[in-house]
Scaffold this motif. Structure first.
Motif, short mmCIF file in Angstrom:
data_model
loop_
_atom_site.label_atom_id
_atom_site.label_comp_id
_atom_site.label_asym_id
_atom_site.label_seq_id
_atom_site.Cartn_x
_atom_site.Cartn_y
_atom_site.Cartn_z
N ASN A 1 0.81 -1.22 0.00
CA ASN A 1 0.00 0.00 0.00
C ASN A 1 0.84 1.27 0.00
N SER A 2 2.17 1.15 -0.02
CA SER A 2 2.99 2.35 0.16
C SER A 2 4.01 2.53 -0.95
N THR A 3 4.49 3.76 -1.05
CA THR A 3 5.56 4.10 -1.97
C THR A 3 6.72 4.68 -1.17
N LEU A 4 7.89 4.70 -1.79
CA LEU A 4 9.10 5.23 -1.17
C LEU A 4 9.43 6.56 -1.81
N VAL A 5 9.61 7.59 -0.99
CA VAL A 5 9.99 8.91 -1.47
C VAL A 5 11.44 9.15 -1.05
N GLU A 6 12.28 9.52 -2.02
CA GLU A 6 13.69 9.77 -1.75
C GLU A 6 14.08 11.16 -2.24
N PHE A 7 14.64 11.95 -1.34
CA PHE A 7 15.16 13.27 -1.67
C PHE A 7 16.69 13.19 -1.65
N THR A 8 17.32 13.61 -2.74
CA THR A 8 18.78 13.70 -2.80
C THR A 8 19.13 15.16 -3.02
N LEU A 9 19.98 15.71 -2.15
CA LEU A 9 20.38 17.10 -2.23
C LEU A 9 21.84 17.16 -2.65
N THR A 10 22.12 17.86 -3.76
CA THR A 10 23.48 17.99 -4.26
C THR A 10 23.83 19.47 -4.37
N GLU A 11 24.89 19.88 -3.68
CA GLU A 11 25.32 21.27 -3.76
C GLU A 11 26.04 21.48 -5.08
N ARG A 12 25.71 22.55 -5.76
CA ARG A 12 26.31 22.87 -7.05
C ARG A 12 27.43 23.89 -6.88
N GLN A 13 28.26 24.01 -7.91
CA GLN A 13 29.43 24.92 -7.81
C GLN A 13 29.04 26.36 -7.56
N ASP A 14 27.87 26.77 -8.04
CA ASP A 14 27.45 28.16 -7.85
C ASP A 14 26.82 28.41 -6.47
N GLY A 15 26.80 27.36 -5.61
CA GLY A 15 26.26 27.51 -4.27
C GLY A 15 24.78 27.16 -4.15
N SER A 16 24.14 26.92 -5.30
CA SER A 16 22.74 26.49 -5.26
C SER A 16 22.70 24.99 -4.98
N THR A 17 21.50 24.47 -4.81
CA THR A 17 21.31 23.05 -4.50
C THR A 17 20.35 22.43 -5.51
N LEU A 18 20.76 21.28 -6.04
CA LEU A 18 19.88 20.49 -6.89
C LEU A 18 19.16 19.51 -5.98
N LEU A 19 17.84 19.59 -5.95
CA LEU A 19 17.02 18.67 -5.17
C LEU A 19 16.36 17.70 -6.15
N HIS A 20 16.70 16.43 -6.00
CA HIS A 20 16.16 15.38 -6.87
C HIS A 20 15.20 14.55 -6.01
N VAL A 21 13.96 14.39 -6.47
CA VAL A 21 12.95 13.63 -5.75
C VAL A 21 12.51 12.46 -6.62
N VAL A 22 12.49 11.27 -6.01
CA VAL A 22 11.98 10.08 -6.68
C VAL A 22 10.95 9.45 -5.75
N GLU A 23 9.76 9.21 -6.28
CA GLU A 23 8.78 8.42 -5.56
C GLU A 23 8.58 7.15 -6.37
N SER A 24 8.81 6.00 -5.75
CA SER A 24 8.76 4.74 -6.48
C SER A 24 7.93 3.70 -5.74
N GLY A 25 7.55 2.67 -6.48
CA GLY A 25 6.79 1.57 -5.90
C GLY A 25 5.33 1.55 -6.29
N PHE A 26 4.94 2.38 -7.24
CA PHE A 26 3.53 2.43 -7.64
C PHE A 26 3.06 1.10 -8.23
N ALA A 27 3.97 0.37 -8.89
CA ALA A 27 3.58 -0.90 -9.52
C ALA A 27 3.19 -1.96 -8.50
N SER A 28 3.60 -1.78 -7.24
CA SER A 28 3.24 -2.76 -6.21
C SER A 28 1.87 -2.48 -5.60
N LEU A 29 1.25 -1.36 -5.98
CA LEU A 29 -0.08 -1.01 -5.48
C LEU A 29 -1.15 -1.64 -6.37
N PRO A 30 -2.35 -1.88 -5.83
CA PRO A 30 -3.46 -2.30 -6.69
C PRO A 30 -3.64 -1.28 -7.80
#
Length: 148
Positions: free
Chosen positions: A91-120
């Motif tokens: 009944n659940s999915t996994l949410v993953e946030f990955t934060l990567t600091e960039r050379q200009d001082g900003s941050t790339l935030l990558h979000v993946v939510e996975s596991g939908f295929a295991s749901l009805p």
């Protein structure tokens, strides 16, 4: 594992660049203001921690922290298609946030939510549809909150 005859995805992936340090993005991310309408203070998440996110519009959603590696990775499990349900197998999915600091001082935030295929299938279709839009909305809110 349920097959997905509709061909919809098992995962949602989103990236956003936030003009702030990784530490600042992390600090805002772990307030979970964007899933609890400002009611939950900053936490120091650890694997196994559990809390309930509340939304007047959407309801209450128990969340279990899977992994927290300050300030670069945060993951949690939730049953986004079953308001009020404890997240578990089937009944659940996994949410993953990955934060990567960039050379200009900003941050790339990558979000993946996975596991939908295991749901009805009906639940998976609704969750993919709702969460694809929802992540765009929530990441915009997070960016605005961090950048002021």
């Amino acid at each position: 594992m349920h097959s997905d005859p509709s061909g919809s995805t098992d995962r949602i992936e989103k990236d956003i660049v936030i003009n702030a340090t990784r530490e600042r993005v992390w600090s805002t991310l772990v307030t979970f203001f964007w899933v609890d309408e400002g009611n939950l203070g900053t936490i120091d998440p650890k694997a196994g921690d559990r809390f309930v996110a509340h939304s007047a519009k959407e309801g209450s959603f128990p969340i279990t922290i899977e992994k927290a590696d300050h300030p670069s990775l945060l993951s949690y499990r939730w049953a986004s298609a079953q308001e009020g349900a404890e997240p578990g197998e089937g009944n659940s999915t996994l949410v993953e946030f990955t934060l990567t600091e960039r050379q200009d001082g900003s941050t790339l935030l990558h979000v993946v939510e996975s596991g939908f295929a295991s749901l009805p299938s009906a639940m998976a279709e609704r969750a993919v549809s709702d969460n694809t839009y929802g992540w765009e909305e929530q990441l915009d809110a997070l960016k605005k909150s961090v950048e002021g």
